[in-house]
Design a protein around this motif. Structure first.
Motif, PDB file in Angstrom:
ATOM      1  N   TYR A 215       0.966  -1.390   0.048  1.00  0.00           N
ATOM      2  CA  TYR A 215      -0.253   0.029  -0.009  1.00  0.00           C
ATOM      3  C   TYR A 215       1.000   1.308  -0.072  1.00  0.00           C
ATOM      4  N   GLY A 216       1.952   1.185   0.867  1.00  0.00           N
ATOM      5  CA  GLY A 216       2.752   2.425   0.764  1.00  0.00           C
ATOM      6  C   GLY A 216       3.672   2.655  -0.474  1.00  0.00           C
ATOM      7  N   LEU A 217       3.970   1.858  -0.927  1.00  0.00           N
ATOM      8  CA  LEU A 217       4.827   1.628  -2.480  1.00  0.00           C
ATOM      9  C   LEU A 217       3.660   2.046  -3.187  1.00  0.00           C
ATOM     10  N   GLY A 218       2.356   1.615  -3.402  1.00  0.00           N
ATOM     11  CA  GLY A 218       1.459   1.948  -4.280  1.00  0.00           C
ATOM     12  C   GLY A 218       0.987   3.186  -4.308  1.00  0.00           C
ATOM     13  N   ALA A 219       0.910   3.895  -2.991  1.00  0.00           N
ATOM     14  CA  ALA A 219       0.733   5.298  -2.998  1.00  0.00           C
ATOM     15  C   ALA A 219       1.442   6.262  -3.487  1.00  0.00           C
ATOM     16  N   GLY A 220       2.673   5.807  -3.063  1.00  0.00           N
ATOM     17  CA  GLY A 220       3.957   6.665  -3.866  1.00  0.00           C
ATOM     18  C   GLY A 220       4.019   6.613  -5.311  1.00  0.00           C
ATOM     19  N   PHE A 221       3.865   5.470  -5.738  1.00  0.00           N
ATOM     20  CA  PHE A 221       3.623   5.473  -7.535  1.00  0.00           C
ATOM     21  C   PHE A 221       2.484   6.385  -7.674  1.00  0.00           C
ATOM     22  N   MET A 222       1.522   6.257  -7.205  1.00  0.00           N
ATOM     23  CA  MET A 222       0.284   6.991  -7.580  1.00  0.00           C
ATOM     24  C   MET A 222       0.448   8.452  -7.550  1.00  0.00           C
ATOM     25  N   HIS A 223       1.459   9.038  -6.533  1.00  0.00           N
ATOM     26  CA  HIS A 223       1.908  10.560  -6.578  1.00  0.00           C
ATOM     27  C   HIS A 223       2.703  10.793  -7.618  1.00  0.00           C
ATOM     28  N   ILE A 224       3.621   9.961  -8.323  1.00  0.00           N
ATOM     29  CA  ILE A 224       4.642  10.135  -9.028  1.00  0.00           C
ATOM     30  C   ILE A 224       4.150   9.889 -10.594  1.00  0.00           C
ATOM     31  N   GLY A 225       3.135   9.255 -10.630  1.00  0.00           N
ATOM     32  CA  GLY A 225       2.703   8.823 -11.994  1.00  0.00           C
ATOM     33  C   GLY A 225       1.702   7.650 -11.881  1.00  0.00           C
ATOM     34  N   GLN A 226       0.557   7.949 -12.721  1.00  0.00           N
ATOM     35  CA  GLN A 226      -0.674   7.082 -12.627  1.00  0.00           C
ATOM     36  C   GLN A 226      -0.163   5.844 -13.490  1.00  0.00           C
ATOM     37  N   LYS A 227       0.521   6.034 -14.583  1.00  0.00           N
ATOM     38  CA  LYS A 227       0.727   4.702 -15.190  1.00  0.00           C
ATOM     39  C   LYS A 227       1.621   3.831 -14.523  1.00  0.00           C
ATOM     40  N   ARG A 228       2.664   4.392 -13.722  1.00  0.00           N
ATOM     41  CA  ARG A 228       3.482   3.534 -12.876  1.00  0.00           C
ATOM     42  C   ARG A 228       2.580   2.910 -11.829  1.00  0.00           C
ATOM     43  N   ALA A 229       1.689   3.615 -11.266  1.00  0.00           N
ATOM     44  CA  ALA A 229       0.679   2.981 -10.343  1.00  0.00           C
ATOM     45  C   ALA A 229      -0.132   1.660 -10.827  1.00  0.00           C
ATOM     46  N   ILE A 230      -0.484   1.917 -12.330  1.00  0.00           N
ATOM     47  CA  ILE A 230      -1.250   1.036 -12.840  1.00  0.00           C
ATOM     48  C   ILE A 230      -0.448  -0.266 -12.964  1.00  0.00           C
ATOM     49  N   ALA A 231       0.809  -0.105 -13.637  1.00  0.00           N
ATOM     50  CA  ALA A 231       1.558  -1.050 -13.643  1.00  0.00           C
ATOM     51  C   ALA A 231       2.034  -2.031 -12.488  1.00  0.00           C
ATOM     52  N   PHE A 232       2.288  -1.240 -11.511  1.00  0.00           N
ATOM     53  CA  PHE A 232       2.584  -1.858 -10.046  1.00  0.00           C
ATOM     54  C   PHE A 232       1.292  -2.553  -9.479  1.00  0.00           C
ATOM     55  N   THR A 233       0.225  -2.006  -9.723  1.00  0.00           N
ATOM     56  CA  THR A 233      -1.069  -2.724  -9.204  1.00  0.00           C
ATOM     57  C   THR A 233      -1.372  -3.838  -9.991  1.00  0.00           C
ATOM     58  N   LEU A 234      -1.126  -4.051 -11.406  1.00  0.00           N
ATOM     59  CA  LEU A 234      -1.396  -5.180 -12.082  1.00  0.00           C
ATOM     60  C   LEU A 234      -0.471  -6.441 -11.688  1.00  0.00           C
ATOM     61  N   PHE A 235       1.022  -6.000 -11.196  1.00  0.00           N
ATOM     62  CA  PHE A 235       1.819  -7.043 -10.605  1.00  0.00           C
ATOM     63  C   PHE A 235       1.536  -7.600  -9.344  1.00  0.00           C
ATOM     64  N   MET A 236       1.111  -6.596  -8.534  1.00  0.00           N
ATOM     65  CA  MET A 236       0.556  -7.117  -7.124  1.00  0.00           C
ATOM     66  C   MET A 236      -0.662  -7.957  -7.025  1.00  0.00           C
ATOM     67  N   ILE A 237      -1.826  -7.868  -8.228  1.00  0.00           N
ATOM     68  CA  ILE A 237      -2.787  -8.504  -8.181  1.00  0.00           C
ATOM     69  C   ILE A 237      -2.557  -9.660  -8.440  1.00  0.00           C
ATOM     70  N   VAL A 238      -1.548  -9.927  -9.629  1.00  0.00           N
ATOM     71  CA  VAL A 238      -1.175 -11.238  -9.996  1.00  0.00           C
ATOM     72  C   VAL A 238      -0.593 -11.912  -9.006  1.00  0.00           C
ATOM     73  N   ILE A 239       0.137 -11.418  -8.137  1.00  0.00           N
ATOM     74  CA  ILE A 239       0.927 -11.996  -6.971  1.00  0.00           C
ATOM     75  C   ILE A 239      -0.396 -12.554  -5.926  1.00  0.00           C
ATOM     76  N   SER A 240      -1.314 -11.530  -5.871  1.00  0.00           N
ATOM     77  CA  SER A 240      -2.425 -11.967  -4.890  1.00  0.00           C
ATOM     78  C   SER A 240      -3.018 -13.103  -5.458  1.00  0.00           C
ATOM     79  N   ILE A 241      -3.412 -13.116  -6.791  1.00  0.00           N
ATOM     80  CA  ILE A 241      -4.076 -14.251  -7.247  1.00  0.00           C
ATOM     81  C   ILE A 241      -3.433 -15.384  -7.264  1.00  0.00           C
ATOM     82  N   ALA A 242      -2.102 -15.461  -7.269  1.00  0.00           N
ATOM     83  CA  ALA A 242      -1.298 -16.687  -6.927  1.00  0.00           C
ATOM     84  C   ALA A 242      -1.305 -17.065  -5.509  1.00  0.00           C
ATOM     85  N   SER A 243      -1.284 -16.129  -4.456  1.00  0.00           N
ATOM     86  CA  SER A 243      -1.641 -16.535  -3.134  1.00  0.00           C
ATOM     87  C   SER A 243      -2.757 -17.009  -2.886  1.00  0.00           C
TER      88      SER A 243
END
Length: 253
Positions: A215-243
């Motif tokens: 969450y902390g990393l995601g919020a930081g990425f959202m502040h500096i660029g929304q496309k970075r945030a979307i990319a980060f979110t996609l990979f975190m959700i894939v890890i979540s799906i694997a979990s």
């Protein structure tokens, strides 16, 4: 408060980012609901894992990578639908949430090392709640963060939708529900625990802290660029799906 910060609170959420966030939420909910059905279809059981499950995770990682490359290409080419409303309106300290999570990790590790596992678990819930509250507060201040934040928080959670609804729902098991806040990071926490010689059931605190870091990393990425945030979110959700796949296998064992 500086002018840019005031303007940032009034800026509408970009249509492109809103649409992608909604797509991520819908995809996570769909996958999270059908994980038991896919598991059944694959023919997996506890004695014979199916190759179709890692293949599905690999496919999702590949799709996430392609989307991230598309976002990178759009950034370099200046695609209007992605860049027209991309705002470089930043907080002076956008990584405070991540810093809080790092401090919480150090304290939790110290508690665990002192054989105070119960205190580490309680502390991890407090830390996760504090970081999440920080993220929600800044999403409230900055409307452009709201959809990306919803996509990250609820996208990871929706990967476990099968726990609440469906054949294998665990809504009557409070122990499982307490496991849910850090469940998206169950796989990384489990591997870390395995390296440290710790049982999977004893790394709840670590999964919670990992989730706070996300969450902390995601919020930081959202502040500096929304496309970075979307990319980060996609990979975190894939890890979540694997979990979620792993947790589902544990429930059915």
């Amino acid at each position: 408060m500086d002018t840019s910060a005031v303007q940032g609170t009034r800026a509408p959420s970009p249509v492109g980012v809103t649409g992608m966030s909604l797509g991520i939420l819908g995809g996570a909910a769909l996958i999270g609901f059908f994980i038991p059905a896919y598991y059944d279809w694959s023919g997996a059981d506890q004695s014979r894992p199916s190759p179709w499950i890692p293949a599905a995770i690999g496919t999702l990682f590949g799709i996430s990578l392609l989307v991230s490359l598309g976002l990178l290409w759009g950034h370099s080419k200046g695609m209007a639908w992605l860049n027209a409303s991309e705002q470089r309106l930043r907080l002076k300290r956008p990584w405070d949430g991540f810093t809080m999570a790092c401090v919480a990790l150090v304290i939790a590790v110290a508690l665990a090392a002192l054989k105070l596992a119960s205190f580490a678990v309680v502390w991890s819930f407090i830390a996760l709640l504090c970081v999440l509250a920080w993220c929600v507060y800044h999403a409230w201040l900055y409307p452009r963060l709201r959809w990306p934040m919803l996509a990250l928080v609820f996208g990871c959670g929706l990967s476990f939708l099968w726990i609440l609804v469906g054949k294998y729902s665990q809504d009557g098991n409070p122990g499982v529900l307490l496991f849910l806040p850090g469940a998206p990071m169950l796989l990384p926490a489990g591997y870390t625990g395995m390296l440290l010689g710790v049982n999977l059931h004893e790394v709840v605190w670590l999964a919670n802290i990992y989730m706070a870091l996300v969450y902390g990393l995601g919020a930081g990425f959202m502040h500096i660029g929304q496309k970075r945030a979307i990319a980060f979110t996609l990979f975190m959700i894939v890890i979540s799906i694997a979990s979620s796949f792993g947790f589902h296998a544990m429930i059915r064992a």
